[in-house]
Design an enzyme around this catalytic site. Sequence first.
Site, PDB file in Angstrom:
ATOM      1  CB  CYS A   1      31.178  41.802  31.726  1.00  0.00           C
ATOM      2  SG  CYS A   1      32.160  41.740  30.216  1.00  0.00           S
TER       3      CYS A   1
ATOM      4  CB  CYS B   1      32.565  38.525  31.096  1.00  0.00           C
ATOM      5  SG  CYS B   1      33.585  40.017  31.218  1.00  0.00           S
TER       6      CYS B   1
END
Length: 249
Positions: free
Chosen positions: A173, A176
């Site tokens: 991600c 993230c």
Amino acid sequence: MKISPFQKDKSGRLWFVFQLLILCFITLTSSAQTGINVVSAEEFQLQLNTSSKPQLIDVRTPDEFKTSHLKNAVNYNFNAEQFKDQLAKLDKNAPVYIYCKGGGRSAAAVKQMEKLGFTQVTELKGGIMSWEQNDLPVETGNVKKGDTYLAADFNELLAAHQYLLVDFYAEWCLPCKKMEPALAKLKTQYQGDVAIERVDVDKAKDLAKTLKIEGLPAVAVYRDGVEIKRVTGYQSEKELVGLIELLKK
């Protein structure tokens, strides 16, 4: 019985209005089926089931795809060099259905497809995480990794801290990863006051399903083991501080 010219004219106008309404309806119906759409897992499944030849694209990595994927999906790795070349193989004027793990990569892929001239693209909101949260069917491959982070581990974490911020993330991600520096800074800044921890959802699939985490990153704050608030998507340092401050109110 004779029909007056006025009656004839009135009948003709009514017929014209009727034809115009039919044309408008067809146009509106056609428009609703084109463009870029982001839909829920249930709507995504419905459209797939009613489409004659859906172009279903999974834009995750091959390893993710082998673990589980939607039936009849084709794997085009968004991070691969040949991704744009693979998109070029698709029919730009026919419906395309696209998904990833949590929605980040598919959203980025849709932007590329818009630039390439695709006219009918439907994106699965929340990715395959949302699909699985709704107990919809998936095809499983030979690779099946068990969870290494369990509900018991999470409950222990909750019990250990009065004030807690949890970042639910995954290695693939990009948002993230972008949040990592701010989280590390705040973890040091609030040490001894508010605990800041991260949970890799790929190692805690059952927990993610139980908590209904349908997009990444997901950040939740807990007071005495009770969730106070949860947000999904990239959070700036200022926004993370705002979540932390909620715990003290």
